[in-house]
Enzyme design. Structure first.
Site, short mmCIF file in Angstrom:
data_model
loop_
_atom_site.label_atom_id
_atom_site.label_comp_id
_atom_site.label_asym_id
_atom_site.label_seq_id
_atom_site.Cartn_x
_atom_site.Cartn_y
_atom_site.Cartn_z
N LYS A 171 0.84 -1.22 0.00
CA LYS A 171 0.00 0.00 0.00
C LYS A 171 0.86 1.25 0.00
N GLY A 209 -0.99 -14.71 -13.07
CA GLY A 209 -2.05 -14.71 -12.06
C GLY A 209 -2.77 -13.37 -12.00
N GLY A 210 -4.07 -13.39 -12.25
CA GLY A 210 -4.86 -12.15 -12.25
C GLY A 210 -5.80 -12.11 -11.07
N TYR A 270 -5.67 -11.04 -6.43
CA TYR A 270 -5.32 -9.95 -5.50
C TYR A 270 -3.91 -9.40 -5.74
N ILE A 271 -2.92 -10.29 -5.70
CA ILE A 271 -1.53 -9.81 -5.76
C ILE A 271 -1.19 -9.31 -7.17
N GLY A 272 -1.55 -10.09 -8.18
CA GLY A 272 -1.17 -9.74 -9.55
C GLY A 272 -1.80 -8.45 -10.03
N LEU A 273 -3.06 -8.22 -9.69
CA LEU A 273 -3.75 -7.02 -10.19
C LEU A 273 -3.25 -5.77 -9.47
N ASP A 304 -4.00 -17.35 8.48
CA ASP A 304 -4.17 -17.99 7.17
C ASP A 304 -4.15 -19.51 7.24
N HIS A 321 -23.64 14.47 2.07
CA HIS A 321 -23.46 14.91 0.69
C HIS A 321 -22.20 15.77 0.59
C1 LIG Z 1 1.42 -9.12 -1.44
C2 LIG Z 1 0.35 -9.33 -0.39
C3 LIG Z 1 -0.53 -8.32 -0.12
C4 LIG Z 1 -1.52 -8.50 0.85
N1 LIG Z 1 -2.39 -7.47 1.08
C5 LIG Z 1 -3.34 -7.63 2.01
C6 LIG Z 1 -4.22 -6.56 2.32
O1 LIG Z 1 -4.15 -5.49 1.73
N2 LIG Z 1 -5.15 -6.74 3.28
C7 LIG Z 1 -5.25 -7.93 3.95
O2 LIG Z 1 -6.12 -8.03 4.83
N3 LIG Z 1 -4.43 -8.97 3.69
C8 LIG Z 1 -3.48 -8.84 2.74
N4 LIG Z 1 -2.62 -9.86 2.50
C9 LIG Z 1 -2.77 -11.12 3.27
C10 LIG Z 1 -2.13 -10.95 4.66
O3 LIG Z 1 -0.77 -10.57 4.54
C11 LIG Z 1 -2.22 -12.24 5.48
O4 LIG Z 1 -3.52 -12.75 5.41
C12 LIG Z 1 -1.87 -11.88 6.91
O5 LIG Z 1 -0.50 -11.56 6.99
C13 LIG Z 1 -2.25 -12.95 7.93
O6 LIG Z 1 -1.25 -13.83 8.07
P1 LIG Z 1 -1.03 -14.75 9.34
O7 LIG Z 1 -1.38 -14.09 10.61
O8 LIG Z 1 -1.64 -16.05 9.06
O9 LIG Z 1 0.58 -14.91 9.31
P2 LIG Z 1 1.71 -14.16 8.52
O10 LIG Z 1 1.52 -12.69 8.55
O11 LIG Z 1 1.90 -14.81 7.20
O12 LIG Z 1 3.00 -14.46 9.43
C14 LIG Z 1 3.38 -15.76 9.80
C15 LIG Z 1 4.83 -15.73 10.25
O13 LIG Z 1 5.14 -16.99 10.85
C16 LIG Z 1 6.46 -17.35 10.49
N5 LIG Z 1 6.61 -18.82 10.61
C17 LIG Z 1 6.07 -19.76 9.79
N6 LIG Z 1 6.40 -20.99 10.25
C18 LIG Z 1 7.14 -20.80 11.38
C19 LIG Z 1 7.78 -21.68 12.29
N7 LIG Z 1 7.71 -23.01 12.14
N8 LIG Z 1 8.49 -21.16 13.32
C20 LIG Z 1 8.56 -19.80 13.48
N9 LIG Z 1 7.98 -18.93 12.63
C21 LIG Z 1 7.28 -19.42 11.60
C22 LIG Z 1 6.58 -16.88 9.05
O14 LIG Z 1 7.94 -16.71 8.69
C23 LIG Z 1 5.81 -15.55 9.10
O15 LIG Z 1 6.68 -14.47 9.36
C24 LIG Z 1 -1.61 -9.72 1.56
C25 LIG Z 1 -0.70 -10.76 1.28
C26 LIG Z 1 0.28 -10.55 0.33
C27 LIG Z 1 1.25 -11.67 0.06
N1 LIG Z 2 -6.26 -7.13 -0.91
C1 LIG Z 2 -5.97 -8.13 -0.10
O1 LIG Z 2 -6.52 -8.27 0.98
C2 LIG Z 2 -4.92 -9.10 -0.51
C3 LIG Z 2 -3.90 -8.70 -1.38
C4 LIG Z 2 -2.97 -9.64 -1.76
C5 LIG Z 2 -3.04 -10.94 -1.30
N2 LIG Z 2 -4.03 -11.30 -0.46
C6 LIG Z 2 -4.15 -12.69 -0.01
O2 LIG Z 2 -3.18 -13.49 -0.64
C7 LIG Z 2 -3.80 -14.62 -1.24
C8 LIG Z 2 -3.08 -15.01 -2.48
O3 LIG Z 2 -3.23 -14.04 -3.51
P1 LIG Z 2 -2.85 -14.42 -5.02
O4 LIG Z 2 -3.28 -13.29 -5.86
O5 LIG Z 2 -1.45 -14.92 -5.14
O6 LIG Z 2 -3.65 -15.76 -5.24
P2 LIG Z 2 -5.15 -16.15 -5.60
O7 LIG Z 2 -5.26 -17.56 -5.16
O8 LIG Z 2 -6.13 -15.17 -5.12
O9 LIG Z 2 -5.15 -16.08 -7.19
C9 LIG Z 2 -4.20 -16.75 -7.99
C10 LIG Z 2 -4.57 -16.52 -9.44
O10 LIG Z 2 -3.57 -17.09 -10.27
C11 LIG Z 2 -4.20 -17.80 -11.31
N3 LIG Z 2 -3.28 -18.83 -11.79
C12 LIG Z 2 -2.85 -19.92 -11.11
N4 LIG Z 2 -1.99 -20.64 -11.88
C13 LIG Z 2 -1.87 -19.98 -13.05
C14 LIG Z 2 -1.14 -20.22 -14.25
N5 LIG Z 2 -0.36 -21.29 -14.38
N6 LIG Z 2 -1.26 -19.35 -15.28
C15 LIG Z 2 -2.06 -18.24 -15.15
N7 LIG Z 2 -2.79 -17.98 -14.04
C16 LIG Z 2 -2.69 -18.83 -13.00
C17 LIG Z 2 -5.48 -18.35 -10.68
O11 LIG Z 2 -6.44 -18.69 -11.65
C18 LIG Z 2 -5.91 -17.18 -9.80
O12 LIG Z 2 -6.70 -16.26 -10.50
C19 LIG Z 2 -5.24 -14.23 -1.49
O13 LIG Z 2 -6.10 -15.33 -1.35
C20 LIG Z 2 -5.51 -13.19 -0.44
O14 LIG Z 2 -6.17 -13.75 0.64
C21 LIG Z 2 -4.98 -10.40 -0.06
#
Ligand SMILES: Cc1cc2nc3c(=O)[nH]c(=O)nc-3n(C[C@H](O)[C@H](O)[C@H](O)COP(=O)(O)OP(=O)(O)OC[C@H]3O[C@@H](n4cnc5c(N)ncnc54)[C@H](O)[C@@H]3O)c2cc1C
Ligand SMILES: NC(=O)c1ccc[n+]([C@@H]2O[C@H](COP(=O)([O-])OP(=O)(O)OC[C@H]3O[C@@H](n4cnc5c(N)ncnc54)[C@H](O)[C@@H]3O)[C@@H](O)[C@H]2O)c1
Length: 460
Positions: free
Chosen positions: A54, A183-184, A186-189, A311, A443
């Protein structure tokens, strides 16, 4: 690192968005608590997820606003983006948050915060054994919060190129000339649009028929149209046959034989739970076939005293769901009556403008057999959107006509991520949908149209 004991009341494995806060609450109740976190404090959200993305999105928004300022009577010549400076800004915001929290936990007088990977290795009487390095500590209660990780899809040749993921992309110092995104969703878009605004030519390859495929297809298509209007090449129904290394770049070979030359590839094709290396089998914690740890409505796993939040439990994949998991579990462990049952899904897709969502899509409500009425409204007809000049998008309300309850809504467009929350609250308090008809919004805001849109409900 400070290991104050070897026998604890609670051990948290994984410092995601639930674990550290749970540790603090249990510590405040006088428990002996340890947190094991591999990698920097803050997990995915703080380090390579929600927040850094963000911060960069804000830089991309500033660039876009400057480039498109002329119709507002504002003339900005020669807009350039210095990606390294945008990344520095992101690092300074994130670094300050991470350093403050790390300092707090690492120097905590009673919580043992250990930067290490930990695994369950068995049980001794009532106590579970947790091993890190060559040490073992024990506790009768374990809280698992290890998160999820992105995985590359099985595409021939992908491993042979230096592809990017959401982690490595965030530290690029320059925009690649041509960025192909696999991938189109959350992350890709979100990141594809950011890097397009940073100056890359961006091609999004989605193998489903629609991007962000969990949404109603017309909502997905409206988002694709907005991105295409902005210059992204968004392709759906695409098969990737293989990837070939090409000097420092790559060629993505599509199923129809087209060869897409690019400088870098971003893989954003889905995430899997970090449940495979926790030693779950040693203590009898069950997972489903996709690796999510199965839990009851208080996040208790199949092993007594072991809970799974965030997660990894498959009950949400967002920071707000993981954080709420912590609140529910803390309440439960204190003898309260909160559960996760009935949680209403809500989230945003952070394209700019964003999609805000709550509850069911129209298609899901229909499939569930709900007697629905639906109202749709173009964002272009919303006064505030016209005034701000940000008109792509639409608003959809889906109502259970028999129960007079909103069952879902989508707001794609200006402030969609914020306005949706008024509807989420309406659903949370189980208020009648007809309350919208007599509500007094401000408004000129996007929300002021909700009573009008409510008035347009029709059988669907
Ligand atoms: C690019 C991206 C953008 C995102 N944007 C959003 C967003 O805008 N809004 C939103 O709500 N969500 C978003 N998400 C999703 C969000 O980041 C996760 O849902 C959120 O972090 C919840 O994760 P969690 O609490 O399960 O653990 P995480 O935040 O994933 O953290 C888990 C931690 O545990 C550690 N760990 C794993 N195994 C072990 C072990 N055996 N011993 C010690 N440590 C360990 C890992 O290294 C990690 O640091 C996004 C995700 C990505 C990838
Ligand atoms: N705004 C947010 O809150 C936010 C932002 C980023 C990530 N996240 C979390 O992270 C998770 C993962 O996000 P993500 O975007 O990686 O995964 P996703 O599971 O949401 O989407 C993956 C996309 O990749 C496509 N795909 C898979 N294999 C492919 C291939 N071989 N060729 C072309 N397309 C392919 C799928 O059809 C799907 O549309 C989400 O489920 C979300 O919970 C959340």
């Amino acid at each position: 690192m400070a290991l104050h004991h070897t026998q604890f009341d609670t051990i948290v494995i994984g410092g995601g968005q639930a674990g550290p806060s749970l540790a603090s609450k249990l510590d405040a109740r006088g428990e002996k608590v340890a947190v094991f976190q591999e990698g920097p404090f803050g997990g995915t959200c703080l380090n390579d997820g929600c927040r850094p993305t963000k911060a960069l999105r804000a830089s991309a928004h500033a660039a876009h606003a400057a480039r498109t300022a002329a119709p507002y009577g504002v003339h900005v010549d020669g807009v350039t983006v210095n990606v390294a400076e945008a990344v520095d800004r992101k690092d300074s915001i994130i670094g300050a948050w991470r350093d403050g929290a790390t300092d707090y936990y690492e120097n905590h007088e009673t919580i043992s915060y250990v930067t290490a990977r930990a695994r369950l290795t068995g049980k001794d009487g009532d106590n579970y054994l947790v091993t890190f390095g060559d040490k073992t500590v024990t506790a009768p209660r374990i809280i698992l919060n290890p998160g999820a990780r992105s995985v590359p899809p099985p595409i021939e040749g992908l491993d042979a190129v230096d592809f990017l993921d959401h982690h490595t992309l965030l530290d690029l110092k320059e925009a690649p000339g041509h960025l192909v995104v696999i991938g189109g969703s959350y992350i890709g878009l979100e990141l594809g649009q950011v890097w397009s605004r940073f100056g890359s030519k961006v091609t999004i390859l989605e193998h489903g028929e629609h991007i962000i495929s969990r949404e109603d297809t017309d909502v997905s298509d409206a988002i694709a149209a907005m991105l295409r209007d902005e210059g992204l090449d968004v392709r759906t129904g695409v098969t990737i046959d293989r990837v070939e290394a090409d000097g420092g770049g790559a060629v993505v070979v599509l199923g129809d034989g087209e060869r897409l030359s690019c400088d870098r590839i971003l893989v954003a094709a889905g995430r899997i739970p970090n449940s495979d290396d926790l030693g779950l089998a040693t203590v009898g914690v069950a997972t489903d076939k996709r690796g999510y740890i199965t839990t009851d409505e208080h996040f208790l796993t199949s092993a007594p005293g072991i809970f799974a939040v965030g997660d990894v439990n498959g009950r949400g994949a967002f920071t707000h769901t993981s954080y709420q998991d912590h609140e529910i579990l803390a309440d439960h462990l204190a003898g309260g009556d909160r559960t996760v049952a009935g949680r209403i899904p809500t989230y945003a897709l952070f394209t700019d403008p964003p999609l805000g969502r709550v509850g069911m899509t129209e298609a899901q409500a229909r499939a569930a057999g709900v007697n629905i009425t639906v109202s749709n409204y173009e964002m272009a007809s919303v006064t505030r959107a016209a005034l701000d000049g940000i008109t792509p998008g639409m608003i959809r309300l889906v109502v259970d006509a028999d129960a007079d309850r909103l069952v879902g809504a989508a707001i794609f467009g200006l402030h969609g991520d914020e306005v949706i929350q008024a509807l989420s609250l309406l659903m949370h308090v189980d208020a009648p949908a007809s309350a919208l008809a007599t509500w007094l919004p401000i408004h000129p805001t996007v929300a002021e149209f909700l009573p009008t849109i409510y008035g347009g409900l029709e059988p669907a």
